[in-house]
Design a protein around this motif. Structure first.
Motif, mmCIF file in Angstrom:
data_model
loop_
_atom_site.group_PDB
_atom_site.id
_atom_site.type_symbol
_atom_site.label_atom_id
_atom_site.label_comp_id
_atom_site.label_asym_id
_atom_site.label_seq_id
_atom_site.Cartn_x
_atom_site.Cartn_y
_atom_site.Cartn_z
ATOM 1 N N MET A 1 -11.761 -12.135 2.826
ATOM 2 C CA MET A 1 -10.759 -11.078 2.838
ATOM 3 C C MET A 1 -10.020 -11.059 1.510
ATOM 4 S SD MET A 1 -8.885 -11.191 6.496
ATOM 5 C CE MET A 1 -9.787 -11.230 7.998
ATOM 6 N N GLU A 2 -9.746 -9.898 1.015
ATOM 7 C CA GLU A 2 -9.016 -9.765 -0.231
ATOM 8 C C GLU A 2 -7.599 -9.265 0.038
ATOM 9 O OE1 GLU A 2 -9.594 -8.037 -4.657
ATOM 10 O OE2 GLU A 2 -11.216 -8.823 -3.440
ATOM 11 N N PHE A 3 -6.630 -10.062 -0.373
ATOM 12 C CA PHE A 3 -5.229 -9.726 -0.175
ATOM 13 C C PHE A 3 -4.556 -9.588 -1.527
ATOM 14 C CE2 PHE A 3 -6.537 -12.093 3.573
ATOM 15 C CZ PHE A 3 -6.132 -11.227 4.578
ATOM 16 N N GLU A 4 -3.610 -8.673 -1.599
ATOM 17 C CA GLU A 4 -2.862 -8.463 -2.831
ATOM 18 C C GLU A 4 -1.375 -8.480 -2.508
ATOM 19 O OE1 GLU A 4 -2.699 -5.334 -6.561
ATOM 20 O OE2 GLU A 4 -3.397 -4.615 -4.624
ATOM 21 N N LEU A 5 -0.649 -9.414 -3.098
ATOM 22 C CA LEU A 5 0.793 -9.488 -2.944
ATOM 23 C C LEU A 5 1.430 -8.897 -4.193
ATOM 24 C CD1 LEU A 5 2.954 -12.176 -1.405
ATOM 25 C CD2 LEU A 5 3.528 -11.417 -3.702
ATOM 26 N N ILE A 6 2.243 -7.892 -4.023
ATOM 27 C CA ILE A 6 2.898 -7.270 -5.170
ATOM 28 C C ILE A 6 4.390 -7.143 -4.920
ATOM 29 C CG2 ILE A 6 0.885 -6.058 -6.069
ATOM 30 C CD1 ILE A 6 1.765 -3.558 -4.691
ATOM 31 N N GLU A 7 5.138 -7.211 -6.000
ATOM 32 C CA GLU A 7 6.590 -7.126 -5.953
ATOM 33 C C GLU A 7 6.998 -5.660 -6.015
ATOM 34 O OE1 GLU A 7 7.925 -9.568 -9.202
ATOM 35 O OE2 GLU A 7 7.025 -11.363 -8.329
ATOM 36 N N THR A 8 6.930 -5.010 -4.866
ATOM 37 C CA THR A 8 7.248 -3.588 -4.831
ATOM 38 C C THR A 8 7.662 -3.154 -3.432
ATOM 39 O OG1 THR A 8 6.421 -1.401 -5.438
ATOM 40 C CG2 THR A 8 4.893 -2.840 -4.302
ATOM 41 N N ILE A 9 8.321 -2.033 -3.381
ATOM 42 C CA ILE A 9 8.628 -1.363 -2.116
ATOM 43 C C ILE A 9 7.379 -0.557 -1.733
ATOM 44 C CG2 ILE A 9 10.104 0.369 -1.003
ATOM 45 C CD1 ILE A 9 11.774 -1.976 -1.823
ATOM 46 N N PRO A 10 6.928 -0.670 -0.501
ATOM 47 C CA PRO A 10 5.747 0.105 -0.111
ATOM 48 C C PRO A 10 6.076 1.586 0.044
ATOM 49 C CG PRO A 10 6.654 -1.044 1.777
ATOM 50 C CD PRO A 10 7.438 -1.506 0.575
ATOM 51 N N ALA A 11 5.057 2.396 0.145
ATOM 52 C CA ALA A 11 5.252 3.814 0.444
ATOM 53 C C ALA A 11 5.907 3.931 1.822
ATOM 54 C CB ALA A 11 3.907 4.541 0.434
ATOM 55 N N LYS A 12 6.687 4.972 1.990
ATOM 56 C CA LYS A 12 7.454 5.143 3.228
ATOM 57 C C LYS A 12 6.567 5.137 4.471
ATOM 58 C CE LYS A 12 10.697 8.251 5.481
ATOM 59 N NZ LYS A 12 11.392 9.540 5.380
ATOM 60 N N ASN A 13 5.485 5.883 4.463
ATOM 61 C CA ASN A 13 4.606 5.940 5.641
ATOM 62 C C ASN A 13 3.984 4.589 5.949
ATOM 63 O OD1 ASN A 13 5.143 8.627 6.201
ATOM 64 N ND2 ASN A 13 3.404 9.373 5.012
ATOM 65 N N ASP A 14 3.626 3.842 4.909
ATOM 66 C CA ASP A 14 3.067 2.509 5.112
ATOM 67 C C ASP A 14 4.105 1.582 5.738
ATOM 68 O OD1 ASP A 14 0.705 3.373 3.966
ATOM 69 O OD2 ASP A 14 1.134 2.490 2.004
ATOM 70 N N PHE A 15 5.338 1.660 5.233
ATOM 71 C CA PHE A 15 6.416 0.836 5.779
ATOM 72 C C PHE A 15 6.665 1.180 7.240
ATOM 73 C CE2 PHE A 15 10.920 0.374 6.846
ATOM 74 C CZ PHE A 15 11.031 -1.004 6.750
ATOM 75 N N MET A 16 6.750 2.465 7.549
ATOM 76 C CA MET A 16 7.014 2.897 8.924
ATOM 77 C C MET A 16 5.923 2.377 9.868
ATOM 78 S SD MET A 16 8.432 6.825 8.332
ATOM 79 C CE MET A 16 7.237 7.389 9.483
ATOM 80 N N LYS A 17 4.701 2.486 9.452
ATOM 81 C CA LYS A 17 3.569 2.051 10.276
ATOM 82 C C LYS A 17 3.655 0.544 10.564
ATOM 83 C CE LYS A 17 -1.470 2.288 10.120
ATOM 84 N NZ LYS A 17 -2.612 2.743 9.326
ATOM 85 N N LEU A 54 -1.011 -1.823 3.998
ATOM 86 C CA LEU A 54 0.137 -2.721 4.047
ATOM 87 C C LEU A 54 0.058 -3.564 5.314
ATOM 88 C CD1 LEU A 54 2.913 -3.509 2.769
ATOM 89 C CD2 LEU A 54 3.931 -1.837 4.338
ATOM 90 N N ILE A 55 0.015 -4.884 5.142
ATOM 91 C CA ILE A 55 -0.062 -5.775 6.296
ATOM 92 C C ILE A 55 1.104 -6.758 6.356
ATOM 93 C CG2 ILE A 55 -2.552 -5.583 6.519
ATOM 94 C CD1 ILE A 55 -1.814 -8.810 5.339
ATOM 95 N N GLY A 56 1.950 -6.777 5.313
ATOM 96 C CA GLY A 56 3.089 -7.682 5.314
ATOM 97 C C GLY A 56 4.157 -7.224 4.351
ATOM 98 N N PHE A 57 5.399 -7.598 4.653
ATOM 99 C CA PHE A 57 6.524 -7.184 3.825
ATOM 100 C C PHE A 57 7.677 -8.159 4.040
ATOM 101 C CE2 PHE A 57 10.584 -4.897 3.415
ATOM 102 C CZ PHE A 57 10.472 -4.433 2.116
ATOM 103 N N GLY A 58 8.486 -8.333 3.020
ATOM 104 C CA GLY A 58 9.716 -9.113 3.131
ATOM 105 C C GLY A 58 10.638 -8.734 1.993
ATOM 106 N N ARG A 59 11.946 -8.929 2.216
ATOM 107 C CA ARG A 59 12.896 -8.539 1.181
ATOM 108 C C ARG A 59 14.105 -9.449 1.161
ATOM 109 N NH1 ARG A 59 17.040 -4.178 2.543
ATOM 110 N NH2 ARG A 59 17.319 -4.276 4.793
ATOM 111 N N ILE A 60 14.853 -9.329 0.066
ATOM 112 C CA ILE A 60 16.089 -10.081 -0.119
ATOM 113 C C ILE A 60 17.210 -9.103 -0.419
ATOM 114 C CG2 ILE A 60 17.304 -11.773 -1.544
ATOM 115 C CD1 ILE A 60 14.561 -12.970 -2.271
ATOM 116 N N ILE A 61 18.326 -9.341 0.239
ATOM 117 C CA ILE A 61 19.582 -8.672 -0.103
ATOM 118 C C ILE A 61 20.422 -9.746 -0.789
ATOM 119 C CG2 ILE A 61 21.665 -7.577 0.794
ATOM 120 C CD1 ILE A 61 20.005 -6.858 3.306
ATOM 121 N N SER A 62 20.960 -9.451 -1.960
ATOM 122 C CA SER A 62 21.696 -10.479 -2.692
ATOM 123 C C SER A 62 22.627 -9.874 -3.725
ATOM 124 C CB SER A 62 20.707 -11.413 -3.406
ATOM 125 O OG SER A 62 21.378 -12.432 -4.111
ATOM 126 N N ASP A 63 23.655 -10.660 -4.075
ATOM 127 C CA ASP A 63 24.487 -10.302 -5.221
ATOM 128 C C ASP A 63 23.944 -10.953 -6.482
ATOM 129 O OD1 ASP A 63 25.305 -13.001 -5.096
ATOM 130 O OD2 ASP A 63 27.179 -12.525 -4.087
#
Length: 135
Positions: A1-17, A54-63
């Motif tokens: 399996m080929e996975f790609e981790l990138i430092e970005t916000i996904p497209a809205k439809n991908d995120f919603m799904k 899109l199969i995974g996502f995570g984020r940070i809220i920070s000052d």
């Protein structure tokens, strides 16, 4: 399996799904426009793709100094227990290390405490619990 981790916000439809697979918005507390706006305001985020899906996502809220909160870590159910959550968390924690952030907080979904404990997180003392307020 080929996975790609990138430092970005996904497209809205991908995120919603992907978000819909979590059940976190089952009561319709927020619209998907609101949820997408929220992730777009993140301090840092990562997305994992498999075959451009899109199969995974995570984020940070920070000052960027000392208040740091990891949230919205999600992995599509078909890819759970395959190390995707660990890849997301490793990327998020690496960013914190690079920026010199020492204290990282998070809340997790019910039943996911052991996953975070394996990464070094500890639960708050019972006499110093976190609190919340829904308006």
């Amino acid at each position: 399996m080929e996975f790609e981790l990138i430092e970005t916000i996904p497209a809205k439809n991908d995120f919603m799904k992907l978000h819909k697979t979590t059940g976190w918005n089952a009561n319709g507390l927020y619209t998907y426009d609101q949820l997408y706006s929220a992730i777009c305001n993140s301090w840092f985020s990562v997305s994992i793709y498999h075959n451009k899906n899109l199969i995974g996502f995570g984020r940070i809220i920070s000052d960027g100094v000392y208040q740091t909160f990891i949230c919205d870590v999600m992995v599509h159910p078909e890819y759970q227990k395959q190390g995707m959550g660990k890849k997301i968390m490793s990327a998020l924690l690496k960013k914190c290390e690079e920026e010199g952030i020492k204290w990282i907080q998070l809340s997790c979904a019910k039943g996911k405490q052991n996953f975070y404990k394996k990464l070094g997180f500890v639960e708050r003392d019972l006499d110093a619990p976190g609190m919340s307020l829904f308006l």
